[in-house]
Design a protein around this motif. Structure first.
Motif, PDB file in Angstrom:
ATOM      1  N   UNK A   1       0.853  -1.184   0.000  1.00  0.00           N
ATOM      2  CA  UNK A   1       0.000   0.000   0.000  1.00  0.00           C
ATOM      3  C   UNK A   1       0.891   1.237   0.000  1.00  0.00           C
ATOM      4  N   UNK A   2       0.471   2.276  -0.697  1.00  0.00           N
ATOM      5  CA  UNK A   2       1.219   3.528  -0.749  1.00  0.00           C
ATOM      6  C   UNK A   2       0.311   4.628  -1.291  1.00  0.00           C
ATOM      7  N   UNK A   3       0.797   5.846  -1.213  1.00  0.00           N
ATOM      8  CA  UNK A   3       0.089   6.979  -1.810  1.00  0.00           C
ATOM      9  C   UNK A   3       0.741   7.303  -3.142  1.00  0.00           C
ATOM     10  N   UNK A   4      -0.070   7.693  -4.109  1.00  0.00           N
ATOM     11  CA  UNK A   4       0.446   8.130  -5.403  1.00  0.00           C
ATOM     12  C   UNK A   4       0.066   9.586  -5.609  1.00  0.00           C
ATOM     13  N   UNK A   5       1.084  10.417  -5.769  1.00  0.00           N
ATOM     14  CA  UNK A   5       0.894  11.820  -6.130  1.00  0.00           C
ATOM     15  C   UNK A   5       0.790  11.824  -7.657  1.00  0.00           C
ATOM     16  N   UNK A   6      -0.384  12.140  -8.181  1.00  0.00           N
ATOM     17  CA  UNK A   6      -0.659  12.044  -9.610  1.00  0.00           C
ATOM     18  C   UNK A   6      -0.555  13.405 -10.300  1.00  0.00           C
ATOM     19  N   UNK A   7      -0.009  13.386 -11.528  1.00  0.00           N
ATOM     20  CA  UNK A   7       0.112  14.595 -12.352  1.00  0.00           C
ATOM     21  C   UNK A   7       0.884  15.695 -11.625  1.00  0.00           C
ATOM     22  N   UNK A   8       2.091  15.349 -11.212  1.00  0.00           N
ATOM     23  CA  UNK A   8       2.997  16.284 -10.538  1.00  0.00           C
ATOM     24  C   UNK A   8       3.681  17.123 -11.613  1.00  0.00           C
ATOM     25  N   UNK A   9       3.581  18.438 -11.509  1.00  0.00           N
ATOM     26  CA  UNK A   9       4.192  19.306 -12.519  1.00  0.00           C
ATOM     27  C   UNK A   9       5.682  19.491 -12.295  1.00  0.00           C
ATOM     28  N   UNK A  10       6.102  19.642 -11.044  1.00  0.00           N
ATOM     29  CA  UNK A  10       7.517  19.844 -10.721  1.00  0.00           C
ATOM     30  C   UNK A  10       7.964  18.648  -9.870  1.00  0.00           C
ATOM     31  N   UNK A  11       8.821  17.765 -10.429  1.00  0.00           N
ATOM     32  CA  UNK A  11       9.231  16.567  -9.685  1.00  0.00           C
ATOM     33  C   UNK A  11       9.797  16.894  -8.302  1.00  0.00           C
ATOM     34  N   UNK A  12       9.511  16.008  -7.350  1.00  0.00           N
ATOM     35  CA  UNK A  12       9.997  16.168  -5.978  1.00  0.00           C
ATOM     36  C   UNK A  12      11.524  16.039  -5.966  1.00  0.00           C
ATOM     37  N   UNK A  13      12.173  16.915  -5.215  1.00  0.00           N
ATOM     38  CA  UNK A  13      13.625  16.914  -5.091  1.00  0.00           C
ATOM     39  C   UNK A  13      14.026  16.496  -3.685  1.00  0.00           C
ATOM     40  N   UNK A  14      15.058  15.671  -3.590  1.00  0.00           N
ATOM     41  CA  UNK A  14      15.541  15.202  -2.294  1.00  0.00           C
ATOM     42  C   UNK A  14      15.787  16.389  -1.362  1.00  0.00           C
ATOM     43  N   UNK A  15      15.289  16.252  -0.130  1.00  0.00           N
ATOM     44  CA  UNK A  15      15.493  17.267   0.893  1.00  0.00           C
ATOM     45  C   UNK A  15      14.347  18.256   1.040  1.00  0.00           C
ATOM     46  N   UNK A  16      13.485  18.357   0.033  1.00  0.00           N
ATOM     47  CA  UNK A  16      12.374  19.293   0.179  1.00  0.00           C
ATOM     48  C   UNK A  16      11.228  18.657   0.954  1.00  0.00           C
ATOM     49  N   UNK A  17      10.279  19.481   1.342  1.00  0.00           N
ATOM     50  CA  UNK A  17       9.082  19.048   2.075  1.00  0.00           C
ATOM     51  C   UNK A  17       7.874  19.247   1.174  1.00  0.00           C
ATOM     52  N   UNK A  18       7.004  18.239   1.144  1.00  0.00           N
ATOM     53  CA  UNK A  18       5.796  18.298   0.330  1.00  0.00           C
ATOM     54  C   UNK A  18       4.600  18.325   1.275  1.00  0.00           C
ATOM     55  N   UNK A  19       3.882  19.431   1.263  1.00  0.00           N
ATOM     56  CA  UNK A  19       2.690  19.553   2.108  1.00  0.00           C
ATOM     57  C   UNK A  19       1.522  18.840   1.443  1.00  0.00           C
ATOM     58  N   UNK A  20       0.731  18.172   2.262  1.00  0.00           N
ATOM     59  CA  UNK A  20      -0.445  17.462   1.761  1.00  0.00           C
ATOM     60  C   UNK A  20      -1.489  17.403   2.868  1.00  0.00           C
ATOM     61  N   UNK A  21      -2.698  17.087   2.475  1.00  0.00           N
ATOM     62  CA  UNK A  21      -3.781  16.825   3.422  1.00  0.00           C
ATOM     63  C   UNK A  21      -4.249  15.403   3.155  1.00  0.00           C
TER      64      UNK A  21
END
Length: 171
Positions: A110-130
């Protein structure tokens, strides 16, 4: 006396700031532990999110999805390997989070999928979500982005050496 007041104020500020340093989040009786996402390759439009949900309450709940400004949608998925064939499917009804148990979202499962991401996640950054739960409701979380191979060298202040995320789901 002046130094004592300054020291008390400093300790108080640190105690109040503790949740900002923490990598755990709560909503009702649900404790969301160590949300991480993997760094994405340039041009990739989907990203994976992993965490543990500790349901400390007496009532079952269900993770039904989420939102993030970094993705068009956040879906709950399941990956399975049967007879050597990998399949990944959205759990449209969400993921059960039974009472008095820990539910782990991890690679190869099981996992979460962030779909249709415009700017790929970069190591070290924080991604806010609800994250949205059927009974507990929404909870704001922050995913720490770790290396694409799952190694947590993000600069996170806590020791997460027990949270290895292998690329091979058999590990």
């Amino acid at each position: 006396m002046k130094h004592l007041l300054i020291n008390i104020a400093a300790v108080g500020a640190l105690l109040l700031a503790q949740p900002a340093f923490s990598h755990d989040f709560k909503v009702g009786e649900l404790h969301i532990i160590h949300p991480v996402a993997r760094a994405m390759l340039p041009g990739a439009q989907v990203g994976g999110g992993y965490l543990t949900i500790d349901n400390e309450g007496a009532t079952d709940d269900r993770l039904v999805g989420g939102t993030s400004q970094r993705a068009r949608s956040v879906q709950v998925h399941e990956m399975k390997i049967a007879d050597g064939v990998m399949s990944m499917n959205e759990l449209k009804q969400g993921l059960a989070v039974p009472a008095k148990t820990k539910t782990e979202l991890k690679p190869g499962s099981y996992h979460l999928m962030f779909m249709n991401v415009e700017k790929p996640f970069q190591q070290g950054e924080k991604i806010k979500a609800v994250l949205n739960f059927e009974k507990a409701g929404p909870v704001e979380v922050e995913f720490t982005v770790v290396a694409a191979n799952g190694d947590d060298k993000s600069g996170d202040m806590h020791d997460h050496s027990n949270h290895k995320m292998p690329m091979d789901p058999k590990k």
